[in-house]
Design a protein around this motif. Structure first.
Motif, PDB file in Angstrom:
ATOM      1  N   VAL A 245       0.859  -1.181   0.000  1.00  0.00           N
ATOM      2  CA  VAL A 245       0.000   0.000   0.000  1.00  0.00           C
ATOM      3  C   VAL A 245       0.898   1.235   0.000  1.00  0.00           C
ATOM      4  N   ASP A 246       0.437   2.251  -0.687  1.00  0.00           N
ATOM      5  CA  ASP A 246       1.210   3.487  -0.787  1.00  0.00           C
ATOM      6  C   ASP A 246       0.990   4.367   0.441  1.00  0.00           C
ATOM      7  N   MET A 247       2.007   5.145   0.791  1.00  0.00           N
ATOM      8  CA  MET A 247       1.917   6.101   1.885  1.00  0.00           C
ATOM      9  C   MET A 247       1.888   7.519   1.332  1.00  0.00           C
ATOM     10  N   THR A 248       1.055   8.351   1.909  1.00  0.00           N
ATOM     11  CA  THR A 248       1.089   9.768   1.559  1.00  0.00           C
ATOM     12  C   THR A 248       2.372  10.372   2.124  1.00  0.00           C
ATOM     13  N   LEU A 249       2.718  11.528   1.644  1.00  0.00           N
ATOM     14  CA  LEU A 249       3.913  12.196   2.155  1.00  0.00           C
ATOM     15  C   LEU A 249       3.769  12.508   3.634  1.00  0.00           C
ATOM     16  N   HIS A 250       2.563  12.924   4.039  1.00  0.00           N
ATOM     17  CA  HIS A 250       2.332  13.257   5.447  1.00  0.00           C
ATOM     18  C   HIS A 250       2.486  12.020   6.339  1.00  0.00           C
ATOM     19  N   LEU A 251       1.949  10.882   5.882  1.00  0.00           N
ATOM     20  CA  LEU A 251       2.084   9.643   6.663  1.00  0.00           C
ATOM     21  C   LEU A 251       3.554   9.234   6.733  1.00  0.00           C
ATOM     22  N   THR A 252       4.262   9.363   5.635  1.00  0.00           N
ATOM     23  CA  THR A 252       5.682   9.006   5.618  1.00  0.00           C
ATOM     24  C   THR A 252       6.467   9.821   6.647  1.00  0.00           C
ATOM     25  N   GLU A 253       6.244  11.122   6.654  1.00  0.00           N
ATOM     26  CA  GLU A 253       6.965  11.980   7.591  1.00  0.00           C
ATOM     27  C   GLU A 253       6.547  11.716   9.031  1.00  0.00           C
ATOM     28  N   THR A 254       5.277  11.406   9.235  1.00  0.00           N
ATOM     29  CA  THR A 254       4.782  11.105  10.591  1.00  0.00           C
ATOM     30  C   THR A 254       5.433   9.839  11.132  1.00  0.00           C
ATOM     31  N   LEU A 255       5.562   8.816  10.298  1.00  0.00           N
ATOM     32  CA  LEU A 255       6.167   7.565  10.738  1.00  0.00           C
ATOM     33  C   LEU A 255       7.678   7.727  10.940  1.00  0.00           C
ATOM     34  N   LYS A 256       8.308   8.550  10.135  1.00  0.00           N
ATOM     35  CA  LYS A 256       9.728   8.822  10.355  1.00  0.00           C
ATOM     36  C   LYS A 256       9.938   9.492  11.715  1.00  0.00           C
ATOM     37  N   ALA A 257       9.075  10.444  12.032  1.00  0.00           N
ATOM     38  CA  ALA A 257       9.169  11.135  13.323  1.00  0.00           C
ATOM     39  C   ALA A 257       8.894  10.167  14.472  1.00  0.00           C
ATOM     40  N   LEU A 258       7.965   9.235  14.265  1.00  0.00           N
ATOM     41  CA  LEU A 258       7.663   8.242  15.291  1.00  0.00           C
ATOM     42  C   LEU A 258       8.865   7.336  15.535  1.00  0.00           C
ATOM     43  N   ARG A 259       9.530   6.929  14.463  1.00  0.00           N
ATOM     44  CA  ARG A 259      10.717   6.072  14.597  1.00  0.00           C
ATOM     45  C   ARG A 259      11.828   6.795  15.356  1.00  0.00           C
ATOM     46  N   SER A 274      11.669  -1.131  19.728  1.00  0.00           N
ATOM     47  CA  SER A 274      10.687  -2.150  19.344  1.00  0.00           C
ATOM     48  C   SER A 274      10.714  -2.363  17.837  1.00  0.00           C
ATOM     49  N   LYS A 275      10.552  -3.614  17.426  1.00  0.00           N
ATOM     50  CA  LYS A 275      10.506  -3.905  15.998  1.00  0.00           C
ATOM     51  C   LYS A 275       9.141  -3.575  15.404  1.00  0.00           C
ATOM     52  N   PHE A 276       8.158  -3.342  16.293  1.00  0.00           N
ATOM     53  CA  PHE A 276       6.817  -3.003  15.839  1.00  0.00           C
ATOM     54  C   PHE A 276       6.641  -1.494  15.766  1.00  0.00           C
ATOM     55  N   VAL A 277       5.949  -1.045  14.741  1.00  0.00           N
ATOM     56  CA  VAL A 277       5.792   0.392  14.509  1.00  0.00           C
ATOM     57  C   VAL A 277       4.959   1.036  15.598  1.00  0.00           C
ATOM     58  N   PHE A 278       3.810   0.458  15.895  1.00  0.00           N
ATOM     59  CA  PHE A 278       2.895   1.062  16.852  1.00  0.00           C
ATOM     60  C   PHE A 278       2.955   0.296  18.176  1.00  0.00           C
ATOM     61  N   ALA A 279       4.080   0.400  18.834  1.00  0.00           N
ATOM     62  CA  ALA A 279       4.269  -0.278  20.114  1.00  0.00           C
ATOM     63  C   ALA A 279       3.375   0.372  21.161  1.00  0.00           C
ATOM     64  N   GLY A 280       2.834  -0.458  22.065  1.00  0.00           N
ATOM     65  CA  GLY A 280       1.987   0.064  23.123  1.00  0.00           C
ATOM     66  C   GLY A 280       2.810   0.676  24.238  1.00  0.00           C
ATOM     67  N   THR A 281       2.125   1.362  25.142  1.00  0.00           N
ATOM     68  CA  THR A 281       2.826   1.997  26.260  1.00  0.00           C
ATOM     69  C   THR A 281       3.295   0.961  27.271  1.00  0.00           C
ATOM     70  N   ARG A 282       2.553  -0.133  27.411  1.00  0.00           N
ATOM     71  CA  ARG A 282       2.921  -1.186  28.367  1.00  0.00           C
ATOM     72  C   ARG A 282       3.335  -2.486  27.682  1.00  0.00           C
ATOM     73  N   ASP A 283       2.766  -2.719  26.511  1.00  0.00           N
ATOM     74  CA  ASP A 283       3.053  -3.960  25.789  1.00  0.00           C
ATOM     75  C   ASP A 283       3.894  -3.657  24.556  1.00  0.00           C
ATOM     76  N   GLU A 284       4.471  -4.708  24.003  1.00  0.00           N
ATOM     77  CA  GLU A 284       5.268  -4.532  22.788  1.00  0.00           C
ATOM     78  C   GLU A 284       4.383  -4.163  21.608  1.00  0.00           C
ATOM     79  N   LEU A 285       3.127  -4.634  21.641  1.00  0.00           N
ATOM     80  CA  LEU A 285       2.190  -4.360  20.557  1.00  0.00           C
ATOM     81  C   LEU A 285       1.124  -3.363  20.996  1.00  0.00           C
ATOM     82  N   LEU A 286       0.615  -2.625  20.049  1.00  0.00           N
ATOM     83  CA  LEU A 286      -0.531  -1.758  20.293  1.00  0.00           C
ATOM     84  C   LEU A 286      -1.705  -2.625  20.741  1.00  0.00           C
ATOM     85  N   ASN A 287      -2.352  -2.253  21.854  1.00  0.00           N
ATOM     86  CA  ASN A 287      -3.474  -3.022  22.373  1.00  0.00           C
ATOM     87  C   ASN A 287      -4.746  -2.693  21.603  1.00  0.00           C
ATOM     88  N   ARG A 288      -5.409  -3.725  21.112  1.00  0.00           N
ATOM     89  CA  ARG A 288      -6.599  -3.543  20.275  1.00  0.00           C
ATOM     90  C   ARG A 288      -7.711  -2.796  21.014  1.00  0.00           C
TER      91      ARG A 288
END
Length: 314
Positions: A245-259, A274-288
Motif C-alpha cells: 500500500v502506498d503512503m502519503t507524504l504526510h504519513l511518511t513523515e509522521t512515521l519517520k518522526a515516530l521512529r 521495538s521492531k513493531f511500529v505502533f508499540a503500546g505503552t505497556r506492551d510490545e504491541l498496540l493493544n486492540r
C-alpha cells in the motif's frame, strides 16, 4: 413402533443398519449389506408384534452440550481459528438454546426456528452459516460415533435468506480531518500515527498491530502488509496474501518522526527499539481494545459516528 433400514450416511461404505423405535425406546444394529439388513428388520418387526423383542437397558441419552464437548475433544484437522470459531458460536449462540436438550429430541423444525430467529435478530447469512457448521459436526458425531440418533436433522436443512445489503459510509475528507485533529490532542497524540495510518492506507486493525519497521519502504513510500495479529498470536492477513500500500507524504513523515521518537526513548531507557511500529505503552504491541477506546473517544469528541472498520473482529 418403527423399524427402518438405511445407511447412516448415504453412500458412505457398504454397512447397513437397522434402527428400531418402540414404546419411546430406540436402538440400532449394524447388519452388513442391504439385503441382510432388510431380512433382520423383517424378523424384528415380527418379534415386536408378538412382544418377543426386548430392549437392552442403555445409558441415558446425552445432551447436546455433552455431545459437543466430546466432539470438540476429538483430534480434528482444523486450524486453531476454526476451533475458536466453533467454540465461540457454541458458547454464545447454540448452547444457550440447545445445550440442555437431549440429542435425540432436537428436530429439524427446532433448528429451522433457531436459524430463523437469528436472522430476524439481524444476523447475516454468513454468520448463521458459521453457527450451522458446529451444529452439523455435533449431530453427525451423534449419528456415526455415538449412535444416539438415526439421522442428522440439519444435514438437508437449506438456509435461504436474502443477503442484507451492507452500506459503506466512509468518512469524508473533512470528517477525516476532524478525527485527526482530535487524535492529535487526545493523550498527547499517542494514537495519532496509528489513526493516520489506518485512514490513509485502509489497513485492518490487526495488520496495524502487526506492522514492523522492516515492512516500511520509506524511499518508495510503501508499506508491505505481510501479517496480522489476532487473539494473542501472529497470523496471515485475512485473505492470506501479501500486498503493498502506498503512503502519503504526510504519513511518511509522521512515521519517520515516530521512529526517531522511539529510538530516543529506547536510548533513555537503555533498551532496544521495538521492531513493531505502533508499540503500546505497556506492551510490545498496540493493544486492540485500548486503541478502539481511544478511537471512540476521538470520534465522539469530533462529533462523528463510530467507524466500523476499526472495531471489527475478523
Amino acid at each position: 413402533m418403527g423399524v427402518k433400514v438405511r445407511q447412516k450416511i448415504k453412500g458412505k461404505g457398504q454397512s447397513w443398519w437397522v434402527f428400531i423405535t418402540h414404546d419411546g425406546k430406540r436402538t440400532s444394529r449394524k447388519v452388513g449389506d442391504k439385503k441382510a439388513a432388510e431380512a433382520v428388520a423383517s424378523t424384528i418387526r415380527a418379534k415386536l408384534q408378538l412382544g418377543e423383542f426386548g430392549f437392552v437397558s442403555s445409558k441415558p441419552v446425552p445432551t447436546f452440550k455433552e455431545c459437543s464437548e466430546l466432539w470438540l475433544a476429538l483430534p480434528h484437522d482444523w486450524k486453531e481459528s476454526t476451533r475458536e470459531s466453533y467454540q465461540f458460536n457454541l458458547d454464545l449462540h447454540i448452547l444457550p438454546v440447545f445445550g440442555k436438550c437431549r440429542i435425540d429430541q432436537i428436530t429439524r423444525k427446532d433448528l429451522k426456528i433457531f436459524f430463523d430467529k437469528k436472522y430476524s435478530d439481524g444476523l447475516t447469512l454468513s454468520t448463521i452459516k458459521l453457527m450451522r457448521a458446529p451444529i452439523n459436526g455435533v449431530l453427525s458425531y451423534a449419528v456415526v460415533e455415538l449412535e444416539q440418533i438415526e439421522s442428522n436433522p440439519v444435514r438437508d436443512l437449506e438456509l435461504k435468506y436474502k443477503k442484507k445489503p451492507f452500506e459503506i459510509d466512509p468518512l469524508t475528507e473533512s470528517e477525516s480531518q476532524l478525527l485527526l485533529e482530535q487524535a492529535n490532542i487526545f493523550m498527547d497524540g499517542n494514537y495519532y500515527p496509528a489513526v493516520l495510518c489506518a485512514l490513509r492506507t485502509g489497513m485492518r486493525i490487526g495488520e496495524i498491530q502487526a506492522l514492523k519497521w522492516s515492512d516500511i519502504d520509506f524511499d518508495n513510500r510503501q508499506i508491505e502488509v505481510m501479517r496480522s495479529y489476532r487473539k494473542g498470536r501472529m497470523t496471515d492477513t485475512k485473505n492470506k496474501k501479501r500486498r503493498r500500500v502506498d503512503m502519503t507524504l504526510h504519513l511518511t513523515e509522521t512515521l519517520k518522526a515516530l521512529r526517531t521518537s522511539q529510538k530516543r526513548d529506547a536510548l533513555k531507557k537503555g533498551c532496544p527499539v521495538s521492531k513493531f511500529v505502533f508499540a503500546g505503552t505497556r506492551d510490545e504491541l498496540l493493544n486492540r481494545i485500548t486503541f478502539k477506546n481511544a478511537l471512540n473517544r476521538c470520534t465522539e469528541n469530533a462529533g462523528l459516528r463510530q467507524i466500523r472498520i476499526f472495531i471489527r473482529h475478523y
